[in-house]
Design an enzyme around this catalytic site. Structure first.
Site, short mmCIF file in Angstrom:
data_model
loop_
_atom_site.label_atom_id
_atom_site.label_comp_id
_atom_site.label_asym_id
_atom_site.label_seq_id
_atom_site.Cartn_x
_atom_site.Cartn_y
_atom_site.Cartn_z
N THR A 1 0.82 -1.21 0.00
CA THR A 1 0.00 0.00 0.00
C THR A 1 0.86 1.26 0.00
O THR A 1 0.77 2.09 -0.90
CB THR A 1 -0.90 0.01 1.25
OG1 THR A 1 -1.57 -1.26 1.30
CG2 THR A 1 -1.92 1.11 1.18
N GLU B 1 -8.52 -4.96 11.51
CA GLU B 1 -8.00 -6.21 10.96
C GLU B 1 -8.82 -7.39 11.46
O GLU B 1 -9.49 -7.31 12.50
CB GLU B 1 -6.55 -6.41 11.41
CG GLU B 1 -5.63 -5.24 11.19
CD GLU B 1 -4.89 -5.35 9.87
OE1 GLU B 1 -4.93 -6.42 9.25
OE2 GLU B 1 -4.28 -4.34 9.47
N GLY C 1 -2.92 5.02 5.71
CA GLY C 1 -3.41 5.16 4.34
C GLY C 1 -2.26 5.32 3.38
O GLY C 1 -1.20 5.84 3.72
N LYS D 1 7.52 1.12 12.30
CA LYS D 1 7.43 1.50 13.72
C LYS D 1 7.91 0.38 14.63
O LYS D 1 8.50 0.63 15.68
CB LYS D 1 6.02 1.91 14.11
CG LYS D 1 5.01 0.81 13.98
CD LYS D 1 3.66 1.18 14.53
CE LYS D 1 2.69 0.04 14.20
NZ LYS D 1 2.44 -0.16 12.77
N GLY E 1 -13.43 -2.78 6.92
CA GLY E 1 -12.00 -2.68 6.63
C GLY E 1 -11.28 -1.68 7.52
O GLY E 1 -10.12 -1.35 7.27
N LYS F 1 4.48 3.17 18.93
CA LYS F 1 4.62 4.55 18.45
C LYS F 1 5.05 5.48 19.57
O LYS F 1 5.85 6.39 19.36
CB LYS F 1 3.31 5.01 17.82
CG LYS F 1 2.99 4.30 16.50
CD LYS F 1 1.55 4.56 16.06
CE LYS F 1 1.25 3.89 14.73
NZ LYS F 1 -0.21 3.91 14.45
N GLY G 1 1.33 8.44 10.43
CA GLY G 1 1.10 8.51 8.99
C GLY G 1 1.54 9.83 8.38
O GLY G 1 2.73 10.15 8.35
N ASP H 1 0.15 -1.34 19.16
CA ASP H 1 0.55 -0.43 18.08
C ASP H 1 0.84 0.96 18.64
O ASP H 1 1.87 1.58 18.35
CB ASP H 1 -0.57 -0.38 17.03
CG ASP H 1 -0.34 0.68 15.97
OD1 ASP H 1 0.42 0.42 15.04
OD2 ASP H 1 -0.93 1.78 16.10
N ILE I 1 1.06 12.86 9.48
CA ILE I 1 1.26 13.97 10.41
C ILE I 1 2.75 14.20 10.63
O ILE I 1 3.47 13.28 10.96
CB ILE I 1 0.60 13.66 11.78
CG1 ILE I 1 -0.85 13.25 11.57
CG2 ILE I 1 0.69 14.87 12.68
CD1 ILE I 1 -1.52 12.79 12.85
#
Lengths: 429, 429
Positions: free
Chosen positions: B10, B187, B299, B102, B184, B202, B131, B198, B133
């Site tokens: 992606t 997951e 994204g 990450k 979507g 980060k 992402g 996650d 930012i």
């Protein structure tokens, strides 16, 4: 690496403090020691921060600009002249320049950038817009691989402070302004802030980077917040809106929508909740999507942080002998600004009318005649006395501003109208 | 300047697109042309974006890492191994590295930075957190002249999406998760997201830059959102709070408060209004004051924009022969993490009890015995039937978490309690 500081007021003092207290940190980041060498001031006898050595102080511009030992000029003195001449002199002499001067950048940005590129020096100006908010950096660097679609900014802390208090306290503009002046949140002459000129200058600087636009600041349609009526906050919240003073820039084909005015924004929007003296900038990138930056728009230390971060970049570029690359990649060019009558958006309208039968019909017809389609129409209660006015509030569908203006003018002549009609643009963000 | 791309899923596809479509813009900014030379993939037959040339594709890591023509490696393949080995190989070979990984940065950040510094190469990782930012950039550059006091992040889009819908719809975690999986937004195995891992990774990456901290990700206290009860949103709003899943880092002398959990935040706070899949990071700088950054946390294109902005920096440093400077100025060192029992903040507590006289008094006494001082106490209505539970809601003054836990445990043994007691930390931002 030697720095000449032009001006040592609020922001300048912050710069002196940060450079002194973070010297090691900065040296590690830059790869060389950065030291203040000269500080140009108007009045050598005014008190300075204790970190500012007496030996640095001079009142002679040439002692700074003409000193070949000085590599970098930090301009925090403000104003148009003689400041512009100083910056030109510095760049011609091959010095890197950091400026916090939004007026200069708004009026002469493209020419100054062109000059910097010609002399292969950097010209950085993060502190000119949004104080401590890294918006210039974000526009310049993070968006290199992207293009900006729109910019929405709360760029003036005084306006935001006044509107926040008007909303929270139900107080009038005049009352809050007077108190803000007492508290030091507004100047004795508040026109630059409350009439929107400060925000317009910042918008022009942002547009230069975001859209590569060379715009005459006088050609930007600007409205301040003097005409914002405290009752409109109450009515706005009925439709789930808040009122913010926004600077808006948006690509429209090859033209540019560029405007500064009080705006109704949905209360759920991120900008609706940026309050008090905070500033905020909301960017829409074609690839990036939305990006919001919020922080202190003014103040000694926040602004000084931005100046110092610029200084780091300019110093690093200079050490690496790549000065001028950053300025050379911006080529602002003139753009047509969409006239306000051509603007298409939704509108809030308020008509204060006599509580007579037939009035609603008259207004609806006048709007319809201009092609302004009504989404919601609310009459706020009944008049208590025969002479009292009752407000009729209207939210329109998307339409041209010219049509709204014409409809408001037409209704404005009706005998039942107690006060001139008011309308405000709605922005869906 | 030739780029080797590791991975073309992606984000990789987004990078290929941006590099292709913004080639001129990038060349102007960098001062040299940046071209993709090789793309390492696992499956050469999977469809790729049309901008991705067939001749770039290889399944042989050495065809990328061992090619002396390649200057820069962009790693968007993710995972721990063999990715870590690839990055080490690239840096040893003197190539600049941009990574969106990450997990690697959280687990091996200090070692990877040290390796980059030793080989005088850049290692950039804006895309690893938040992402699109520009939070890493802001921490690294804008705060060079400042020091960070605290970081509050909404760092996981899936958690934020689920909590936003739970609040808006009054729906349960399970119901919203199931729907989010269908749409979507979550997951099939949602544990990484909804259990907070996650966000914890980060947070560790942010802490490395913000506080210069080398932290073992397993030592960070982490709670996910599975235990957030939909009724708590209703009770929260009664006290003007919203529930957000926050990652929090804060300097406490020489130690570090570091934690990830559902948190009550005032509805007026900027973080309370960041909804759906948006991410947000709220920094407090000693000089800068507050600074909030909001945008898409994931994204294809948003993340690719961050990768490309890193690529620009790394390429410019390389051209200027100053690679490694940026990595050399970060020296993460181990820090003590404040144990949760030592945490001091305000708490929201909920006890679902039988509607009997004396219950309130019993709870108040149990709290008092542990030194937990009550700011507000509300019983939500009366039980409809004899067996029904009625919730007692408490907002405490600031106190130690150990005391709150002990008090909740003590009350938890009482016969009138219908369900185990719940408590949630309050954060004043």
């Amino acid at each position: 690496m030697k720095v000449g500081l032009l001006g040592c007021g609020t922001v300048g003092s912050g710069v002196v403090r940060l450079l002194t207290h973070n010297a090691e940190q900065l040296e590690a980041r830059i790869g060389a020691r950065v030291e203040i060498h000269r500080v140009l001031v108007r009045n050598p006898n005014r008190p300075r921060p204790e970190e500012c050595r007496r030996s640095w102080i001079t009142t002679d511009p040439e002692a700074v600009l003409g000193d070949p030992e000085i590599d970098l000029i930090v301009e925090v003195m403000g104003g148009e002249q003689p400041t512009k001449g100083y910056l030109e002199r510095a760049m011609t002499a091959g010095k890197g320049v950091v400026s916090a001067n939004k007026l200069l950048l708004a009026k002469y940005g493209p020419a100054l950038l062109e000059m910097a590129a010609r002399h292969s020096v950097d010209l950085a100006f993060e502190a000119a817009v949004g104080g401590g908010i890294p918006v210039i950096r974000t526009l310049r660097e993070a968006l290199t691989g992207d293009s900006v679609v729109s910019v929405h900014g709360i760029l003036n802390g005084t306006c935001n402070y006044i509107l926040t208090r008007m909303r929270n306290e139900g107080a009038s503009f005049g009352a809050v302004l007077a108190d803000a002046q007492k508290l030091g949140y507004a100047e004795a002459n508040p026109s630059m802030d409350v009439d929107g000129h400060d925000a317009a200058q910042k918008l022009v600087v942002l547009s230069m980077l975001a859209f590569g636009a060379a715009v005459d600041v006088d050609s930007v349609p600007v409205e301040g917040i003097r005409e914002v009526d405290d009752v409109d906050f109450r009515f706005a919240s009925r439709f789930d809106f808040n009122i913010k003073h926004l600077a808006i820039g948006r690509l429209k084909g090859d033209a540019l929508e560029l405007r500064v005015h009080p705006t109704m924004v949905p209360t759920s929007s991120v900008l609706a909740n940026i309050n008090d003296v905070l500033n905020g900038v909301y960017l829409q990138g074609r690839a990036l999507g939305p990006c919001l930056l919020v922080g202190k728009g003014a103040g000694e230390l926040p602004t000084a942080v931005s100046v110092v971060s610029d200084l780091v970049d300019v110093a690093r570029d200079r050490l690496a002998q790549v000065s001028g690359l950053a300025t050379r990649s911006i080529h602002p060019r003139p753009r047509r600004i969409v006239p306000m009558d051509e603007l298409e958006t939704r509108y809030y309208l308020r008509f204060d009318v006599a509580d007579d039968p037939g009035v609603l019909g008259h207004i609806a017809s006048a709007l319809g005649a201009q092609g302004v389609s009504v989404e919601q129409m609310v009459q706020d209660g009944r008049a208590v006395t025969r002479d009292a006015a009752v407000p009729i509030l209207i939210i329109s569908h998307r339409c041209r501003e010219g049509a709204v203006r014409a409809a408001a003018q037409a209704v404005g002549k009706a005998p039942f109208l107690k006060r001139p009609p008011r309308y405000m643009r709605i922005e869906e963000i």
